[in-house]
Design a protein around this motif. Structure first.
Motif, short mmCIF file in Angstrom:
data_model
loop_
_atom_site.label_atom_id
_atom_site.label_comp_id
_atom_site.label_asym_id
_atom_site.label_seq_id
_atom_site.Cartn_x
_atom_site.Cartn_y
_atom_site.Cartn_z
N LEU A 38 0.89 -1.31 -0.11
CA LEU A 38 0.03 0.02 -0.07
C LEU A 38 0.85 1.22 0.08
O LEU A 38 0.35 2.24 -0.63
N VAL A 39 2.06 1.27 0.70
CA VAL A 39 2.85 2.27 0.80
C VAL A 39 3.75 2.35 -0.31
O VAL A 39 4.83 1.72 0.21
N ASN A 40 3.58 2.85 -1.37
CA ASN A 40 4.58 3.17 -2.34
C ASN A 40 4.32 4.34 -3.11
O ASN A 40 3.12 5.08 -2.93
N GLN A 41 4.92 5.00 -4.09
CA GLN A 41 4.70 6.17 -4.59
C GLN A 41 3.44 6.29 -5.50
O GLN A 41 2.87 7.08 -5.58
N SER A 42 3.34 5.23 -6.39
CA SER A 42 2.13 4.98 -7.15
C SER A 42 0.83 5.25 -6.41
O SER A 42 -0.03 6.00 -6.92
N THR A 43 0.77 4.53 -5.21
CA THR A 43 -0.45 4.62 -4.60
C THR A 43 -0.64 5.94 -4.03
O THR A 43 -1.98 6.27 -4.13
N THR A 44 0.33 6.43 -3.55
CA THR A 44 0.26 7.80 -3.00
C THR A 44 0.03 8.87 -3.80
O THR A 44 -0.93 9.94 -3.77
N VAL A 45 0.55 8.74 -5.29
CA VAL A 45 0.19 9.84 -6.25
C VAL A 45 -1.27 9.61 -6.50
O VAL A 45 -2.08 10.60 -6.94
N SER A 46 -1.90 8.55 -6.83
CA SER A 46 -3.14 7.91 -7.03
C SER A 46 -3.97 8.65 -5.98
O SER A 46 -5.29 9.31 -6.36
N LEU A 47 -3.62 8.38 -4.45
CA LEU A 47 -4.76 8.75 -3.60
C LEU A 47 -4.70 10.27 -3.76
O LEU A 47 -5.82 10.80 -3.31
N LEU A 48 -3.72 11.01 -3.77
CA LEU A 48 -3.62 12.51 -3.75
C LEU A 48 -4.41 13.16 -5.06
O LEU A 48 -5.17 14.15 -4.95
N HIS A 49 -4.28 12.18 -6.20
CA HIS A 49 -5.18 12.88 -7.43
C HIS A 49 -6.62 13.01 -7.13
O HIS A 49 -7.31 13.51 -7.49
N VAL A 50 -6.89 11.49 -6.40
CA VAL A 50 -8.47 11.39 -6.10
C VAL A 50 -8.93 12.34 -4.97
O VAL A 50 -9.85 12.98 -5.15
N ALA A 51 -8.11 12.71 -4.02
CA ALA A 51 -8.45 13.57 -3.02
C ALA A 51 -8.41 15.06 -3.69
O ALA A 51 -9.19 15.84 -3.17
N ALA A 52 -7.62 15.19 -4.79
CA ALA A 52 -7.70 16.87 -5.18
C ALA A 52 -8.96 17.02 -5.85
O ALA A 52 -9.71 18.06 -5.59
N GLY A 53 -9.35 16.18 -6.83
CA GLY A 53 -10.65 16.12 -7.40
C GLY A 53 -11.87 16.42 -6.48
O GLY A 53 -12.61 17.38 -6.53
N LEU A 54 -12.13 15.50 -5.32
CA LEU A 54 -13.09 15.63 -4.40
C LEU A 54 -12.77 16.89 -3.61
O LEU A 54 -13.86 17.45 -3.12
N GLY A 55 -11.47 17.13 -3.23
CA GLY A 55 -11.46 18.10 -2.33
C GLY A 55 -11.74 19.45 -2.75
O GLY A 55 -12.35 20.34 -1.89
N PHE A 56 -11.51 20.02 -3.96
CA PHE A 56 -11.87 21.26 -4.32
C PHE A 56 -13.66 21.28 -4.10
O PHE A 56 -13.93 22.49 -3.44
N VAL A 57 -14.41 20.54 -4.45
CA VAL A 57 -15.57 20.52 -4.32
C VAL A 57 -16.03 20.42 -2.96
O VAL A 57 -16.98 21.17 -2.53
N ALA A 58 -15.45 19.78 -2.24
CA ALA A 58 -15.78 19.72 -0.62
C ALA A 58 -15.45 20.92 0.11
O ALA A 58 -16.15 21.19 0.83
N VAL A 59 -14.35 21.40 -0.29
CA VAL A 59 -13.99 22.73 0.33
C VAL A 59 -15.29 23.92 0.20
O VAL A 59 -15.51 24.51 1.12
N GLY A 60 -15.48 23.95 -1.12
CA GLY A 60 -16.80 24.89 -1.44
C GLY A 60 -17.97 24.50 -0.79
O GLY A 60 -18.56 25.21 -0.33
N GLN A 61 -18.19 23.09 -0.61
CA GLN A 61 -19.37 22.67 0.14
C GLN A 61 -19.42 22.99 1.61
O GLN A 61 -20.32 23.34 2.07
N THR A 62 -18.38 22.94 2.04
CA THR A 62 -17.99 23.46 3.42
C THR A 62 -18.40 24.80 3.73
O THR A 62 -19.17 24.96 4.73
N LEU A 63 -18.26 25.74 2.60
CA LEU A 63 -18.63 27.08 3.08
C LEU A 63 -20.08 27.06 2.82
O LEU A 63 -20.66 28.07 4.12
N VAL A 64 -20.81 26.53 2.22
CA VAL A 64 -22.30 26.73 2.01
C VAL A 64 -23.12 25.95 3.33
O VAL A 64 -23.87 26.58 4.03
N ILE A 65 -22.49 24.79 3.68
CA ILE A 65 -22.93 24.12 4.77
C ILE A 65 -22.90 25.17 6.10
O ILE A 65 -23.61 25.11 7.19
#
Length: 324
Positions: A38-65
């Motif tokens: 689980l702990v390797n560069q490819s998994t880390t890169v993939s995880l952070l890419h997934v987090a980036a896509g959702l993260g932008f939306v979630a940060v905005g959603q935080t403001l309205v909530i």
């Protein structure tokens, strides 16, 4: 009474990061027993890419909530943003900045519409934003049968795939956006007013806060964050994708990240730091399940359990405060 006196006490939300650490440790052990790593560069890169896509939306959603509202149109704003960006760029680096500007302008316009429906129209936020989302869905379904447009090569190379070590540039941009929102909430009048409106709108109004303006601004910022997510996803996909937002469940996933991060659904309490933790937790679960080749249904079941547990913990804490 000052606006600051209306603010509920804001405390750090370390619980989600403890849960993240425990999840990652258990996931690492299970994957190791299964014969994987689980702990390797490819998994880390993939995880952070997934987090980036959702993260932008979630940060905005935080403001309205936080402001006592909600936005269920974000998934379709994401999809529309990929198309606006890719079709405007048409594969030309020279059109990169105009395309990003137009995408953010369209996103802000949708946020403005949402905000006005909720405030001036006095329509429940759930209904108003769901209605706007369905309008966008109808346009996307009727206007596009599949991918359209071509993303600028420069955007693909930078935002889509460039990294600083194992950390994608997109994730660093997410941290920058989240940092700006944290600063706005903690250090600006808008942030103080937003928390006051979410805590008790009537008290905030009687204290001189322009509650409608604050909520409209929150909705505009939320849609802008969804627009940024759309530009990012277009850079990853190389074209516009009319279903990427809905297929990614960015509306429900963003709300889940916000709740897991400790922000109260009723508004007035929480922040973007916890939301980033919630995003990383969901991304970590994805990473573990992908390594174990677990099917999509099981992923959603686990997500549902986590969300229910997070809401139950929040509700229990609220009841204790009321009883005390």
């Amino acid at each position: 009474m000052t606006t600051r006196s209306l603010l509920p006490a804001r405390r750090p939300v370390p619980g989600v990061f403890v849960a993240l650490a425990i999840t990652w440790a258990i996931g690492w052990l299970v994957v190791l027993v299964d014969g994987g790593h689980l702990v390797n560069q490819s998994t880390t890169v993939s995880l952070l890419h997934v987090a980036a896509g959702l993260g932008f939306v979630a940060v905005g959603q935080t403001l309205v909530i936080l402001g006592g509202s909600l936005d269920l149109s974000v998934a379709y704003v994401v999809s529309l943003s990929t198309l606006v960006a890719a079709e405007t760029m048409a594969g030309r680096d020279s059109a990169l900045l105009p395309a990003i500007g137009l995408t953010l302008l369209v996103s802000a316009g949708i946020g403005l519409l949402n905000g006005l429906l909720v405030t001036a129209g006095r329509i429940n936020a759930f209904i108003a934003t769901l209605g706007v989302g369905l309008l966008l869905k109808g346009y996307l379904d009727n206007g596009y049968a599949g991918p359209a447009g071509t993303t600028s090569p420069a955007l693909v190379q930078t935002l889509g795939y460039q990294r600083v070590g194992p950390v994608p540039l997109a994730f660093l941009l997410l941290l920058l956006v989240a940092g700006a929102c944290w600063f706005a909430l903690a250090r600006t009048r808008f942030g103080h007013h937003l928390l006051a409106v979410g805590g008790d709108e009537e008290v905030a109004r009687l204290s001189g806060v322009r509650t409608h303006r604050v909520r409209v601004t929150a909705h505009v910022l939320c849609s802008l964050c969804a627009g940024i997510a759309g530009v990012y996803l277009a850079s990853r996909l190389g074209s516009g994708a009319p279903r990427v937002g809905s297929e990614g469940l960015y509306d429900l996933e963003s709300i889940a990240a916000v709740v897991i991060g400790g922000t109260a659904l009723a508004g007035g309490r929480g922040g973007v730091v916890g939301t980033i933790g919630g995003v990383l937790l969901l991304a970590a679960i994805d990473a573990v399940f992908n390594q174990l080749a677990v099917d999509a249904f099981a992923k959603q079941v686990v997500r549902g359990v986590i969300i229910i547990a997070a809401v139950a913990v929040y509700a229990r804490g609220t009841l204790r405060k009321v009883a005390g």
